[in-house]
Design an enzyme around this catalytic site. Sequence first.
Site, short mmCIF file in Angstrom:
data_model
loop_
_atom_site.label_atom_id
_atom_site.label_comp_id
_atom_site.label_asym_id
_atom_site.label_seq_id
_atom_site.Cartn_x
_atom_site.Cartn_y
_atom_site.Cartn_z
N ARG A 155 0.88 -1.18 0.00
CA ARG A 155 0.00 0.00 0.00
C ARG A 155 0.91 1.22 0.00
O ARG A 155 1.69 1.41 0.93
CB ARG A 155 -0.90 -0.01 1.24
CG ARG A 155 -1.64 1.29 1.45
CD ARG A 155 -2.74 1.20 2.48
NE ARG A 155 -3.89 0.50 1.94
CZ ARG A 155 -5.11 0.55 2.47
NH1 ARG A 155 -5.34 1.25 3.57
NH2 ARG A 155 -6.12 -0.11 1.91
N HIS A 210 -7.33 0.83 -6.45
CA HIS A 210 -7.52 -0.07 -5.31
C HIS A 210 -8.19 -1.34 -5.87
O HIS A 210 -9.37 -1.60 -5.65
CB HIS A 210 -8.40 0.62 -4.26
CG HIS A 210 -8.35 -0.01 -2.90
ND1 HIS A 210 -7.57 -1.11 -2.60
CD2 HIS A 210 -9.00 0.32 -1.75
CE1 HIS A 210 -7.74 -1.41 -1.32
NE2 HIS A 210 -8.60 -0.58 -0.79
N GLN A 213 -10.16 -3.96 -3.76
CA GLN A 213 -11.44 -3.43 -3.30
C GLN A 213 -12.51 -3.60 -4.38
O GLN A 213 -13.61 -4.08 -4.11
CB GLN A 213 -11.27 -1.94 -2.95
CG GLN A 213 -12.53 -1.31 -2.40
CD GLN A 213 -12.91 -1.88 -1.04
OE1 GLN A 213 -12.11 -1.91 -0.14
NE2 GLN A 213 -14.16 -2.32 -0.89
N ASP A 248 -17.38 7.04 -1.49
CA ASP A 248 -16.12 6.89 -0.75
C ASP A 248 -15.83 8.25 -0.11
O ASP A 248 -16.49 9.26 -0.42
CB ASP A 248 -15.00 6.46 -1.73
CG ASP A 248 -13.66 6.23 -1.04
OD1 ASP A 248 -13.64 6.04 0.20
OD2 ASP A 248 -12.61 6.23 -1.74
N CYS A 287 -16.45 1.47 0.44
CA CYS A 287 -15.27 0.64 0.71
C CYS A 287 -14.87 0.69 2.18
O CYS A 287 -14.20 -0.22 2.66
CB CYS A 287 -14.11 1.10 -0.17
SG CYS A 287 -13.69 2.84 0.08
N ARG A 289 -13.54 -8.95 0.96
CA ARG A 289 -12.14 -8.64 0.66
C ARG A 289 -11.28 -9.88 0.87
O ARG A 289 -10.42 -10.21 0.07
CB ARG A 289 -11.64 -7.51 1.58
CG ARG A 289 -12.19 -6.12 1.29
CD ARG A 289 -11.67 -5.55 -0.01
NE ARG A 289 -10.22 -5.51 -0.04
CZ ARG A 289 -9.47 -4.53 0.48
NH1 ARG A 289 -10.06 -3.48 1.04
NH2 ARG A 289 -8.15 -4.57 0.40
#
Length: 335
Positions: free
Chosen positions: A125, A152, A155, A246, A290, A318
């Site tokens: 990340r 991402h 996700q 988001d 998310c 996930r």
Amino acid sequence: MSLVMKQIPLGVQTETKPIAFHGHIGKDLLTISGLSTGLVETIFETAAAWKAEPAAYHGVLSGKSVVMLFEKPSLRTRVTFDIGLSKLGAHVVYLDHGQQRLGERESVKDYAKNLERWADAIVARVFSHDVLDELAENASIPVVNALSDLEHPCQALADLFTLQERLGTLAGRKLAYVGDGNNVCHSLLLCSAMLGVNMSVVTPKGFEPKYHVVRQALRLAEQSGATITLSNTLDAIAGHDAVYTDTWVSMGQGHQEGLRKDSFVGFQIDDEVMAMASNGIDGGAVFLHCLPAHRGEEVVDTVIDASYSLVYEQAENRMHVQNALMMMLLSETGR
Ligand code: CP
Ligand code: NVA
């Protein structure tokens, strides 16, 4: 090619389960565009099988080691990779780069060249997607994007998998994304376009998704028959199966907080917006996020806590999609 599940240890009997792969996965997963429709379908099939019968997959990655490098905080990504990989028998080493960016103490190239000598995969990340590209270019082992400024992908895979679980089918469904045209929006655009999901992106002016990502998504949509629309007004939300939002201020954008919060006034998902979005079938639109959510900013409590909200299903999934992905990446390399 196929991946053959091992017998469960501890003497519990199960059938050996071969999973047919539709296509070859590349070395890394840095962006959704590195996948294909067939590979995403394989990830979903494997994730569903793993979710239905986790015991059948215990130990399939036994002896493998995965290094997780995180420059930013995480709850879901860190825990789902760690617990998920442990369930498959892999060993996880977590390297906290919250205080020191990758490349500061030693070059990203040297990082990659060291890690490939010990580990079987890197999950990273990062602030800058370029760092992921540099890691992947220099490491012989798979590199997985656990969130960058650009995308991402894990996700989006979990989100579309969750939507498929709820709606049964994806092709021809309508997903509205409201908010910032950010990393999460980019991966959703590409994954939706690949799977034939019609996506409407609603952002304030100046916060649209990046042009090159929209172009990539349009190319994928041409093949799947999906439509992509961009809008700066919430009217575009009418008639959708799902509404996604988001945060307005992503990690690394703290210095723009004031400007962003002012710019996003009027883009909050509340009960009225959800009612506007409803397609009038299947009990109205579902809500996706998310997480982490900023309750009272991009979404109100009555929406995120509603029975039509799938946010915790997304979080659970996930782990399932990432386990499917890791099984595929690690078996492809044959390490
Ligand atoms: N959705 C997500 O990636 O959450 P974390 O930032 O907690 O990992
Ligand atoms: N867009 C958010 C997603 C967090 C999971 C961020 O990058 O901070």
